[in-house]
Design a protein around this motif. Sequence first.
Motif, PDB file in Angstrom:
ATOM      1  N   GLU A 194      12.597  37.778 -23.677  1.00  0.00           N
ATOM      2  CA  GLU A 194      12.447  38.903 -22.749  1.00  0.00           C
ATOM      3  C   GLU A 194      13.329  38.715 -21.510  1.00  0.00           C
ATOM      4  O   GLU A 194      12.874  38.748 -20.370  1.00  0.00           O
ATOM      5  N   TYR A 241       3.697  43.757 -31.210  1.00  0.00           N
ATOM      6  CA  TYR A 241       4.383  43.426 -29.953  1.00  0.00           C
ATOM      7  C   TYR A 241       5.095  44.653 -29.391  1.00  0.00           C
ATOM      8  O   TYR A 241       4.976  44.973 -28.199  1.00  0.00           O
ATOM      9  N   HIS A 242       5.805  45.364 -30.238  1.00  0.00           N
ATOM     10  CA  HIS A 242       6.602  46.495 -29.750  1.00  0.00           C
ATOM     11  C   HIS A 242       5.760  47.741 -29.514  1.00  0.00           C
ATOM     12  O   HIS A 242       6.029  48.499 -28.565  1.00  0.00           O
ATOM     13  N   ASN A 291       4.156  47.153 -26.183  1.00  0.00           N
ATOM     14  CA  ASN A 291       5.085  47.345 -25.065  1.00  0.00           C
ATOM     15  C   ASN A 291       5.398  48.811 -24.816  1.00  0.00           C
ATOM     16  O   ASN A 291       5.796  49.184 -23.708  1.00  0.00           O
ATOM     17  N   GLN A 311       6.691  35.847 -19.124  1.00  0.00           N
ATOM     18  CA  GLN A 311       5.249  36.058 -19.140  1.00  0.00           C
ATOM     19  C   GLN A 311       4.529  35.102 -18.196  1.00  0.00           C
ATOM     20  O   GLN A 311       3.524  35.477 -17.573  1.00  0.00           O
ATOM     21  N   SER A 316      12.100  45.095 -19.248  1.00  0.00           N
ATOM     22  CA  SER A 316      10.835  45.768 -19.536  1.00  0.00           C
ATOM     23  C   SER A 316      10.266  46.348 -18.250  1.00  0.00           C
ATOM     24  O   SER A 316      10.214  45.653 -17.231  1.00  0.00           O
ATOM     25  N   PHE A 362       7.164  46.964 -17.422  1.00  0.00           N
ATOM     26  CA  PHE A 362       5.968  46.214 -17.035  1.00  0.00           C
ATOM     27  C   PHE A 362       6.337  44.912 -16.337  1.00  0.00           C
ATOM     28  O   PHE A 362       5.776  44.564 -15.295  1.00  0.00           O
ATOM     29  N   ASP A 402      14.088  54.317 -24.023  1.00  0.00           N
ATOM     30  CA  ASP A 402      12.969  54.382 -23.094  1.00  0.00           C
ATOM     31  C   ASP A 402      13.370  54.945 -21.730  1.00  0.00           C
ATOM     32  O   ASP A 402      12.703  54.689 -20.729  1.00  0.00           O
ATOM     33  N   GLY A 429       4.195  49.393 -20.892  1.00  0.00           N
ATOM     34  CA  GLY A 429       3.765  48.111 -21.438  1.00  0.00           C
ATOM     35  C   GLY A 429       2.612  47.501 -20.673  1.00  0.00           C
ATOM     36  O   GLY A 429       2.223  47.968 -19.600  1.00  0.00           O
ATOM     37  N   GLY A 430       2.075  46.432 -21.241  1.00  0.00           N
ATOM     38  CA  GLY A 430       0.957  45.726 -20.644  1.00  0.00           C
ATOM     39  C   GLY A 430      -0.377  46.262 -21.113  1.00  0.00           C
ATOM     40  O   GLY A 430      -0.505  47.424 -21.514  1.00  0.00           O
ATOM     41  N   ARG A 464      -2.445  45.999 -16.414  1.00  0.00           N
ATOM     42  CA  ARG A 464      -2.010  47.138 -15.589  1.00  0.00           C
ATOM     43  C   ARG A 464      -2.950  47.385 -14.421  1.00  0.00           C
ATOM     44  O   ARG A 464      -2.595  48.085 -13.466  1.00  0.00           O
TER      45      ARG A 464
END
Length: 451
Positions: A62, A128-129, A132, A263, A302, A304, A339, A380-381, A386
């Motif tokens: 990431e 995972y995706h 996100n 992370q 990303s 997030f 995105d 994401g998150g 969040r």
Amino acid sequence: MHDLYGLPITCTDDATRQGIDDFVHGFISFQPKAANVLKAAKNDPANGLANAYAAILYMLLEAPVAPKLAQPFLDNALAATGLTPREDAAVEAARLFVAGEIPKLIQLCEATVSAHPRDMVMLKLGQYHTFNAGDFPAMLRVAQKAQPGAADIAYAHGMLAFGFEECHLLDDAETAARHALSIDASEPWAHHALAHVYLTRGQVAEGTAFLESVAHHWADLNSFMHAHNWWHLALFYISAGRTDDLLAAYDTHVWGLSKDYSQDQVGAVSLLARMEFAGVNVGDRWADVANHVAKRGADTTSPFLTLQYLYALGRTGRPEGEDLLKAIEARAEDESRHDCAVWRDVALWAAHGIAAHAAEDYEDCIRFLGKALPRLAEGGGSHAQRDLFEQIHLEALIRSGRTAQAQQVLEMRRTFDPDGVPLNAMLAEVYDRSGLPDQAAAARARIGPSG
């Protein structure tokens, strides 16, 4: 040959097969052995699956540098011949990941799990995706496609549990997580799913006791899972007012395991921020986190993650915060990316709200962040993660003197944190300001003798 879950692999070398198995199991169990696939891929460049997995592993960093690191392994994987259709799908997944074609990658993951329900890598990658992207029903759907073909695999049930939980299907999530633990009591993603269930239900004492009882299983996991499950335990410590345990958890388990990893950085950022909102003196802990975040530069991998980097830089007055905000503005204008709308319509507003909070311009923080909050999931998150942005917004309400709005938010939060020490302390203050002494006294009584 076959991998550890019985799926055929095009491989003639035992060391390569072991590297593949280490990645598969390490990826879904959060064990450092997943990195062993890098050596296997380097030693066997003609093996398409090992090299595809190595490329995927690098993308999971990431970070902006990830595609460059992944590319040599992807080139090897694309040159491989004689692969099975499932292995071809893994190579294509790696290509799509590196290219940033995430919607197509999600479709491929789901189709592959449908055809090969024991392919835990494609299941995990698909979750995972979709996670996100904030598509939680898709998270659940791809996990369900692995059943009943993967019914004997604890990790498949752990992923199913998290899909249920993010869809707010808490009873189903608990059932799936406990089934995973009946197969393997050490399954950390099932621990994680139950942490979410306890948090959402407001079962602070029960969640604390459960996580403390299984924490020994996390000692040898990779830094993310070790730190993140302790992060969840730390949230319970915040609610219970256990400041000493909270600071010890942060210093020993949340920050310091892998300071350059995305992370680990955002886990530290969000926990420090929550501690401060709860009135905890964090000392000089911000400086080290911000120093490592600053090294990332203009990282917009990303939404997030980036928003939390921005908070750390703003909180510490780092000049890199201005550069990152400009990078976010540029990213929001890049219509070539899948995105773009999330960056333009959500992350950009949130970023300006966070920057306003750092500048102590609480009215602008409320205005900008308020526009982003309803759609933040798209960046994401989990809802637990969040919640940091909800708390930033709440603090701005309190600091700006908007007691009526703050009272509404706090009482809604009390539905899932009824006896929270910091929450009731804030409520007492808000009720005092609102001229409601009886309600303020009731809030203090919920804190206990120290209130």
